[in-house]
Design an enzyme around this catalytic site. Sequence first.
Site, mmCIF file in Angstrom:
data_model
loop_
_atom_site.group_PDB
_atom_site.id
_atom_site.type_symbol
_atom_site.label_atom_id
_atom_site.label_comp_id
_atom_site.label_asym_id
_atom_site.label_seq_id
_atom_site.Cartn_x
_atom_site.Cartn_y
_atom_site.Cartn_z
ATOM 1 N N ASP B 438 0.867 -1.179 0.000
ATOM 2 C CA ASP B 438 0.000 0.000 0.000
ATOM 3 C C ASP B 438 0.903 1.227 0.000
ATOM 4 O OD1 ASP B 438 0.851 0.404 2.544
ATOM 5 O OD2 ASP B 438 -1.138 0.200 3.471
ATOM 6 N N ASN B 446 -4.517 13.188 -0.288
ATOM 7 C CA ASN B 446 -5.966 13.277 -0.428
ATOM 8 C C ASN B 446 -6.536 14.405 0.422
ATOM 9 O OD1 ASN B 446 -7.300 11.734 -2.228
ATOM 10 N ND2 ASN B 446 -7.573 9.936 -0.918
ATOM 11 N N HIS B 451 -9.346 14.957 -3.556
ATOM 12 C CA HIS B 451 -9.481 13.583 -4.066
ATOM 13 C C HIS B 451 -9.050 13.439 -5.512
ATOM 14 C CE1 HIS B 451 -11.231 11.725 -0.560
ATOM 15 N NE2 HIS B 451 -11.984 12.831 -0.394
ATOM 16 N N ASP B 455 -6.643 10.768 -6.880
ATOM 17 C CA ASP B 455 -6.933 9.849 -7.997
ATOM 18 C C ASP B 455 -5.801 9.885 -9.018
ATOM 19 O OD1 ASP B 455 -9.275 9.197 -6.795
ATOM 20 O OD2 ASP B 455 -10.591 10.334 -8.166
ATOM 21 N N ASP B 481 -5.625 2.313 -1.576
ATOM 22 C CA ASP B 481 -4.250 2.534 -2.031
ATOM 23 C C ASP B 481 -3.461 1.244 -1.961
ATOM 24 O OD1 ASP B 481 -4.198 2.294 0.670
ATOM 25 O OD2 ASP B 481 -2.797 3.965 1.008
#
Lengths: 103, 578
Positions: B438, B446, B451, B455, B481
């Site tokens: 991760d 974020n 966001h 992304d 993630d």
Amino acid sequence: MSAETGPIVVHPDPDLEDIIPGYLDNRRNELPALKTALADNDFETLKILGHRMKGSGAGYGFDGITDIGFIIEMGARDENSEAIASGIEQLLSYLERVEVVYE
Amino acid sequence: MASAMSGYDSPHILIIDDSPDDRLLLRTILTKSGYKNLRMAESAKAAFRIMGIEGNDPTEARVDIILLDVMMPAMDGLEALEKIKSTPSVCDIPVVMVTGNTRVKDLAAAFSLGAMDYINKPYNKMELLARISAVVSVQRAGRQVKASEQRLRDLTSALAEGLMSTDKEGNILFLNPAGETLLGWQESDVVGKQIVDLLCIRNEGHLDMRCAFLEQILSHSISQLTGEVTFTRKDKSRFPVSYTAASMMNENEVIGSVISFKDVTHRKKAEARLRLAASVMDNSQEGIMIVSPDAKIQEVNPAFSVITGYSREEALGNNPSMLKSGRHDATFFNELWNTLVVDDCWKGEIWNRRKCGEVYPQWLSISTIRDDRDRITHYVGLFSDITARKEAEQRLTHQAYHDLLTGLPNRMLLQDRLRKAIDQATRKSSYVGILYMDLDRFKPINDTLGHEAGDSVLRIISERLKKLVRASDTAARVGGDEFVVVLDEVSGAEDVTPVADKIIQSISQEIHLDDGEICSVGTSVGMVLFPKDGDDPDLLLKRADEAMYAAKRAGRQCWRWWSEELSNIKEGSGGARS
């Protein structure tokens, strides 16, 4: 020989030769019926017989029978007995004197 | 006279006379003149019995001519004539009156009752034969006319088409049986009636213009006029007829008309069905192709051209193989034809090639059309271009197995790929390396940059991962993630750790976002090796996850192999996730 008493020569159509004798016989055989009808004043029968003679005579070659038939038919129509009697006499005479000759 | 009879039947003459001498005389004269068929009757009553119109034992003998004496006892000739002329079965027999009294009154009565001629008694043979000969001629002519009429009637009766004639005023004179059936009228009902009044439609008093042909053929000499019109039946129902009409002429004068007609209801309906079918064909969004039994395209619709790119003219006469893509082998087409022969229909997907060369999928339905004798007359193919559907299906399928944001395989596809990799490694006695990771420091991105920035980071990291693995390997996104990499057919841990190093190094590279922001994330990698660390996909993933936490505990930006000891460490004791 006078006209009233001498032979009456007739020349019918030879095609009718077979039926001529029968026709004349029928006339002769009819004489008593004519006389009876006259005696009985049966003019209806006399009218029919006279009419038939009138219609057939000349057709067979006997113009005289047609003439006599006319006398009897007319006499019957008029109820003239004398005329009828005369016609019957003439028929009798005619039948006695007629001679058929085929040519 | 006998010679005059040659070539004809001798007429059957009935002589009705009460005088035996006259009957005999007539028989003799006529027989000698060649007439053979003579019957004698001494009275009208006897004659009626011979003719079959009266008496207990009628004979119904043939009688062509009657010679009828006027003066007879009982029923006289005029009375007998009246009965004969009022009796339908014998009223047409010519009657010649025979009379000894040429009274004009009797003759006038006889002629007014229908006598044809008369003959005087005593007979004059020449006149008699001449008159009978004349009557025979008239009678024969009458018979010929009748025979001709009968022939015509028989002929018209045999016709399947209605036939009628009119006089010049348009009054109906004749209607044949087929016409009776078509119109619901009997001929006797319509004779003398106006054809226009009887058959034609009037709208508010005005004659249907299509009936004007009736007026045309009666007012002009027209040899033939054809067309279609609506007629009215007796029950007031209407039906379409196709007619051929002509004027009847006598020299140069129109004396009537003849009209033949047939019910075209079925044809009209068939035409309407054809028009509808043509309209459906023209407007169908499906391509339609009609093919002859010898595999020649006979008709196509506009949609055919839209889909295939071939115009109608280019397609007609060609073999449907012009559309073949080459994607299907002979077995496919053999099965198609076998199904068509057995079931008279085939349905399925087929790949064809457009005129431009593009290969495309279509849904094709082929039906066999047979005639009354079960012979194949046509094949009809209906097809639709299913390219869009196929693409949609593929999109849906892709979406079901891939992560929408990054395009990487999702958990479901990962598990499938992992299973296959395990199967393959088992067969080949090789290893499968599984790397679970991760992102470190992802959450702050974020939270601070939004966001959309998050992304973008995920997309960029995904692209980096894809570049680091072979095509046969799988890089999947399995959570927010979290990523997993499956390395196929590796020889051992020594093939896996370099990849983990590259991943850690690659992911830690600066990330340049579209808005100019620069950020960076790191990763911790947990690793397992099939079959050493397990043989179940879920177990392997779980252990890889445990190993990843071990890496985090070890300070992040590093990798760890799973070991039994790790399973004993309680989750969460190694520190928080990024």
